[in-house]
Design a protein around this motif. Structure first.
Motif, PDB file in Angstrom:
ATOM      1  N   ARG A 102     -25.983  64.502 -82.305  1.00 20.49           N
ATOM      2  CA  ARG A 102     -24.866  64.485 -81.164  1.00 20.49           C
ATOM      3  C   ARG A 102     -24.847  63.458 -80.457  1.00 20.49           C
ATOM      4  O   ARG A 102     -24.077  62.980 -79.568  1.00 20.49           O
ATOM      5  CB  ARG A 102     -25.196  65.797 -80.195  1.00 20.49           C
ATOM      6  N   VAL A 103     -26.010  62.362 -80.477  1.00 20.59           N
ATOM      7  CA  VAL A 103     -25.758  61.015 -79.741  1.00 20.59           C
ATOM      8  C   VAL A 103     -25.086  60.119 -80.591  1.00 20.59           C
ATOM      9  O   VAL A 103     -24.526  60.394 -81.776  1.00 20.59           O
ATOM     10  CB  VAL A 103     -27.293  60.268 -79.701  1.00 20.59           C
ATOM     11  N   ASP A 112     -26.917  58.954 -75.253  1.00 19.93           N
ATOM     12  CA  ASP A 112     -26.497  60.371 -75.412  1.00 19.93           C
ATOM     13  C   ASP A 112     -25.024  60.422 -74.405  1.00 19.93           C
ATOM     14  O   ASP A 112     -25.044  59.972 -73.370  1.00 19.93           O
ATOM     15  CB  ASP A 112     -27.540  61.057 -74.616  1.00 19.93           C
ATOM     16  N   PRO A 113     -24.044  60.935 -75.371  1.00 21.97           N
ATOM     17  CA  PRO A 113     -22.736  60.925 -74.561  1.00 21.97           C
ATOM     18  C   PRO A 113     -22.751  62.073 -73.520  1.00 21.97           C
ATOM     19  O   PRO A 113     -21.938  61.716 -72.727  1.00 21.97           O
ATOM     20  CB  PRO A 113     -22.033  61.254 -75.755  1.00 21.97           C
ATOM     21  N   ARG A 114     -23.483  63.011 -73.524  1.00 17.23           N
ATOM     22  CA  ARG A 114     -23.549  63.863 -72.359  1.00 17.23           C
ATOM     23  C   ARG A 114     -23.885  63.147 -70.929  1.00 17.23           C
ATOM     24  O   ARG A 114     -23.317  63.736 -69.905  1.00 17.23           O
ATOM     25  CB  ARG A 114     -24.680  65.058 -72.586  1.00 17.23           C
ATOM     26  N   THR A 115     -25.017  62.325 -71.112  1.00 11.78           N
ATOM     27  CA  THR A 115     -25.607  61.924 -69.956  1.00 11.78           C
ATOM     28  C   THR A 115     -25.017  60.446 -69.729  1.00 11.78           C
ATOM     29  O   THR A 115     -25.520  59.799 -68.496  1.00 11.78           O
ATOM     30  CB  THR A 115     -27.011  62.143 -69.913  1.00 11.78           C
ATOM     31  N   GLY A 116     -24.905  59.780 -70.897  1.00 11.03           N
ATOM     32  CA  GLY A 116     -24.799  58.259 -70.559  1.00 11.03           C
ATOM     33  C   GLY A 116     -26.079  57.457 -70.770  1.00 11.03           C
ATOM     34  O   GLY A 116     -25.782  56.472 -70.819  1.00 11.03           O
ATOM     35  N   GLU A 117     -27.085  58.289 -70.932  1.00 10.51           N
ATOM     36  CA  GLU A 117     -28.284  57.289 -71.040  1.00 10.51           C
ATOM     37  C   GLU A 117     -28.477  56.756 -72.463  1.00 10.51           C
ATOM     38  O   GLU A 117     -28.098  57.138 -73.356  1.00 10.51           O
ATOM     39  CB  GLU A 117     -29.402  58.497 -70.806  1.00 10.51           C
TER      40      GLU A 117
END
Length: 177
Positions: A102-103, A112-117
Motif C-alpha cells: 500500500r505504500v 504512505d499515500p494515506r498520510t503523505g509521510e
C-alpha cells in the motif's frame, strides 16, 4: 563458441556435476553405514587414517540440554526467572509485506499515500536491475546431458582405477613435504 553451444556446454557440465554429486553421495552413504556399524559393534566412534589420502571420522554427539520448545521454556522462566524474560516489540509477521503493497515509491523514498509521510525503515529497490540468468533445459536435453555425464564419469572411474594407490608428495605441486 556460439550461444547454443555455450548453453549446451553449461547443461553438460551441470549434468556432470549432478551425476558426480549423486555418485559421491552413494559412496559416502556406504562409508557412513560402515562407520555406524563399526560404532555399534565396538562402542567407539571410528576414525580411519588412509595413507596419502587423509582421515575419515564419524563424529558422535555428546549428551547436552537443548531447547526444544521455546514457548514452554519462556513460560517456565516467567515464573522462576522473571528478570531473564524480555518483551521485545516486533512487527506482526505479515505486516511488512502488506505495508509494501500500500505504500508508494517517490524518487528515492517510500511514502504512505494515506498520510503523505515518508516511511522510515523502508527503502526503494531500483527496478530494471538484471537478476540471475536462468536456464531451463527441456526434459529431453536434461536426459541427454545426464546420460553423457554418466558416460563421462564411467570413463573417469576407469582412468582413476589405473592411477597408483599412493601419492608421492614430490609429485604434487606445493604438496605436504
Amino acid at each position: 563458441m556460439n550461444r547454443t553451444e555455450r548453453v549446451q556446454e553449461v547443461l553438460r557440465l551441470e549434468g556432470l556435476a549432478d551425476a558426480a554429486k549423486k555418485r559421491a553421495a552413494a559412496h559416502r552413504g556406504v562409508l557412513d553405514t560402515e562407520a555406524r556399524t563399526e560404532l555399534e559393534q565396538h562402542g567407539t566412534a571410528p576414525s580411519w587414517r588412509l595413507p596419502d589420502i587423509g582421515t575419515v571420522a564419524l563424529a558422535v554427539s555428546k549428551e547436552a540440554p537443548v531447547v526444544s520448545d521455546l514457548a514452554a521454556l519462556t513460560q517456565w522462566c516467567l515464573v522462576r526467572y522473571p528478570s531473564e524474560v524480555e518483551t521485545v516489540p516486533q512487527l506482526r509477521a505479515g505486516f511488512p509485506a502488506a505495508l509494501a503493497q500500500r505504500v508508494v515509491c517517490d524518487g528515492d523514498v517510500v511514502v504512505d499515500p494515506r498520510t503523505g509521510e515518508i516511511v522510515p525503515g523502508m527503502t526503494v529497490r531500483p527496478g530494471g536491475v538484471p537478476q540471475t540468468l536462468s536456464i531451463r533445459a527441456s526434459r529431453d536435453a536434461r536426459a541427454v546431458c545426464a546420460a553423457a555425464a554418466e558416460h563421462l564419469l564411467e570413463g573417469l572411474a576407469l582412468v582413476a582405477a589405473e592411477v597408483p594407490g599412493h601419492l608421492d608428495p614430490s609429485d604434487v605441486p606445493d604438496g605436504d613435504q
